[in-house]
Design a protein around this motif. Structure first.
Motif, PDB file in Angstrom:
ATOM      1  N   GLY A  13       0.912  -1.396   0.163  1.00 55.26           N
ATOM      2  CA  GLY A  13       0.089   0.015  -0.358  1.00 55.26           C
ATOM      3  C   GLY A  13       0.557   1.212   0.487  1.00 55.26           C
ATOM      4  N   LEU A  14       0.165   2.676   0.227  1.00 53.56           N
ATOM      5  CA  LEU A  14       1.147   3.702   0.358  1.00 53.56           C
ATOM      6  C   LEU A  14       2.078   4.025   1.250  1.00 53.56           C
ATOM      7  CD1 LEU A  14       0.694   6.345  -1.169  1.00 53.56           C
ATOM      8  CD2 LEU A  14      -0.884   6.711   0.335  1.00 53.56           C
ATOM      9  N   THR A  15       1.943   3.730   2.440  1.00 51.31           N
ATOM     10  CA  THR A  15       2.625   3.309   2.587  1.00 51.31           C
ATOM     11  C   THR A  15       4.182   2.863   2.874  1.00 51.31           C
ATOM     12  OG1 THR A  15       1.397   3.836   4.791  1.00 51.31           O
ATOM     13  CG2 THR A  15       3.371   3.067   5.401  1.00 51.31           C
ATOM     14  N   ALA A  16       4.200   1.836   2.061  1.00 49.75           N
ATOM     15  CA  ALA A  16       5.206   1.696   1.778  1.00 49.75           C
ATOM     16  C   ALA A  16       5.637   1.432   0.630  1.00 49.75           C
ATOM     17  CB  ALA A  16       5.141  -0.655   1.196  1.00 49.75           C
ATOM     18  N   PHE A  17       4.812   1.816  -0.451  1.00 50.85           N
ATOM     19  CA  PHE A  17       4.945   2.679  -1.573  1.00 50.85           C
ATOM     20  C   PHE A  17       6.102   3.676  -1.512  1.00 50.85           C
ATOM     21  CE2 PHE A  17       4.604   5.676  -5.033  1.00 50.85           C
ATOM     22  CZ  PHE A  17       4.128   4.932  -6.380  1.00 50.85           C
ATOM     23  N   ALA A  18       5.414   5.302  -0.296  1.00 50.50           N
ATOM     24  CA  ALA A  18       6.416   5.931   0.336  1.00 50.50           C
ATOM     25  C   ALA A  18       7.880   5.584   1.068  1.00 50.50           C
ATOM     26  CB  ALA A  18       4.899   6.777   0.816  1.00 50.50           C
ATOM     27  N   GLY A  19       7.685   5.087   1.703  1.00 49.46           N
ATOM     28  CA  GLY A  19       9.064   3.994   2.485  1.00 49.46           C
ATOM     29  C   GLY A  19       9.707   3.936   0.776  1.00 49.46           C
ATOM     30  N   ARG A  20       9.768   3.107   0.046  1.00 49.69           N
ATOM     31  CA  ARG A  20      10.200   2.571  -0.681  1.00 49.69           C
ATOM     32  C   ARG A  20      11.402   3.692  -1.891  1.00 49.69           C
ATOM     33  NH1 ARG A  20       8.084  -3.070  -2.999  1.00 49.69           N
ATOM     34  NH2 ARG A  20       7.825  -4.195  -1.540  1.00 49.69           N
ATOM     35  N   ILE A  21       9.986   4.328  -2.009  1.00 49.03           N
ATOM     36  CA  ILE A  21      10.822   5.758  -2.836  1.00 49.03           C
ATOM     37  C   ILE A  21      11.136   6.276  -1.782  1.00 49.03           C
ATOM     38  CG2 ILE A  21       9.801   7.600  -3.965  1.00 49.03           C
ATOM     39  CD1 ILE A  21       7.324   6.679  -4.280  1.00 49.03           C
ATOM     40  N   ALA A  22      11.455   6.921  -0.530  1.00 43.01           N
ATOM     41  CA  ALA A  22      12.152   7.592   0.092  1.00 43.01           C
ATOM     42  C   ALA A  22      13.232   7.137   0.511  1.00 43.01           C
ATOM     43  CB  ALA A  22      11.846   7.824   1.683  1.00 43.01           C
ATOM     44  N   ASP A  23      13.785   5.674   0.410  1.00 40.24           N
ATOM     45  CA  ASP A  23      14.381   4.995   0.671  1.00 40.24           C
ATOM     46  C   ASP A  23      15.427   5.203  -0.686  1.00 40.24           C
ATOM     47  OD1 ASP A  23      13.965   3.911   3.453  1.00 40.24           O
ATOM     48  OD2 ASP A  23      13.645   2.133   2.575  1.00 40.24           O
ATOM     49  N   ARG A  24      15.540   5.086  -1.808  1.00 41.97           N
ATOM     50  CA  ARG A  24      15.269   5.112  -3.002  1.00 41.97           C
ATOM     51  C   ARG A  24      16.172   6.415  -4.397  1.00 41.97           C
ATOM     52  NH1 ARG A  24      11.022   1.119  -5.259  1.00 41.97           N
ATOM     53  NH2 ARG A  24      12.663  -1.386  -5.780  1.00 41.97           N
ATOM     54  N   ALA A  25      15.629   7.227  -3.285  1.00 40.06           N
ATOM     55  CA  ALA A  25      15.967   8.705  -3.362  1.00 40.06           C
ATOM     56  C   ALA A  25      16.001   9.714  -2.837  1.00 40.06           C
ATOM     57  CB  ALA A  25      14.935   9.453  -3.884  1.00 40.06           C
ATOM     58  N   GLY A  26      17.066   8.711  -1.079  1.00 41.46           N
ATOM     59  CA  GLY A  26      17.058   9.515   0.120  1.00 41.46           C
ATOM     60  C   GLY A  26      17.030  10.845   0.275  1.00 41.46           C
ATOM     61  N   THR A  27      15.554  10.249   0.646  1.00 40.30           N
ATOM     62  CA  THR A  27      14.694  11.275   1.420  1.00 40.30           C
ATOM     63  C   THR A  27      13.715  11.071   2.435  1.00 40.30           C
ATOM     64  OG1 THR A  27      12.505  11.197  -0.324  1.00 40.30           O
ATOM     65  CG2 THR A  27      14.280  12.205  -1.156  1.00 40.30           C
ATOM     66  N   ASP A  28      13.159  11.746   2.790  1.00 37.97           N
ATOM     67  CA  ASP A  28      11.893  11.401   4.046  1.00 37.97           C
ATOM     68  C   ASP A  28      10.800  10.496   3.089  1.00 37.97           C
ATOM     69  OD1 ASP A  28      10.010  13.604   3.492  1.00 37.97           O
ATOM     70  OD2 ASP A  28      11.661  14.549   4.590  1.00 37.97           O
ATOM     71  N   GLU A  29       9.233  10.523   3.623  1.00 37.37           N
ATOM     72  CA  GLU A  29       8.392   9.853   2.944  1.00 37.37           C
ATOM     73  C   GLU A  29       7.326  10.842   2.609  1.00 37.37           C
ATOM     74  OE1 GLU A  29       7.034   6.940   5.436  1.00 37.37           O
ATOM     75  OE2 GLU A  29       8.339   5.940   5.158  1.00 37.37           O
TER      76      GLU A  29
END
Length: 139
Positions: A76-92
């Motif tokens: 869902g959205l929480t994991a989606f945001a977390g994965r993007i944040a990890d890859r981009a080096g940002t916060d959720e």
């Protein structure tokens, strides 16, 4: 849509400081989206993207190791945001803002029926990030 135009739009929409940050954000979103979409659909989306963005999407469809390109992971959205944040080096929060910008640019770059298929393959919470998902809230 060409790569430079796509990155320029992402940079402006997400209020990012430079082109490198826009590229990192776009690749993070596209890679994560590819994990969530069924492999065949991800390949169709990739076919309409500039080559480097297509690679970011198709790399994720080829990670199964057995050549099947199995993706379509359920999250869902929480994991989606977390994965993007990890890859981009940002916060959720930044990751979600970037995702909205990238998905808006993808909406303009892709054939409308492909965007609709993509929206149909996503859960409601992620679909709301798409322009078509946000528009549905008002109809």
């Amino acid at each position: 849509m060409h790569h430079d135009e796509l990155m320029g739009k992402v940079q402006v929409l997400a209020h990012l400081p430079d082109r490198n940050t826009a590229e990192r954000a776009a690749h993070a979103v596209v890679s994560t989206l590819a994990e969530r979409l069924p492999a065949g659909l991800a390949r169709h989306v990739a076919a309409q993207l500039p080559p480097d963005m297509a690679v970011a999407m198709t790399e994720m469809t080829d990670t199964s190791g057995d050549g099947s390109g199995a993706t379509g992971e359920r999250f869902g959205l929480t994991a989606f945001a977390g994965r993007i944040a990890d890859r981009a080096g940002t916060d959720e929060e930044t990751a979600l803002r970037n995702a909205v910008a990238v998905l808006e640019v993808l909406d303009a770059a892709l054939a409308p029926e492909l965007t609709e298929r993509m929206a149909g393959a996503l859960p409601a919470d992620i679909r709301e990030l798409l322009p078509v998902g946000r528009a549905a809230e008002y109809t």
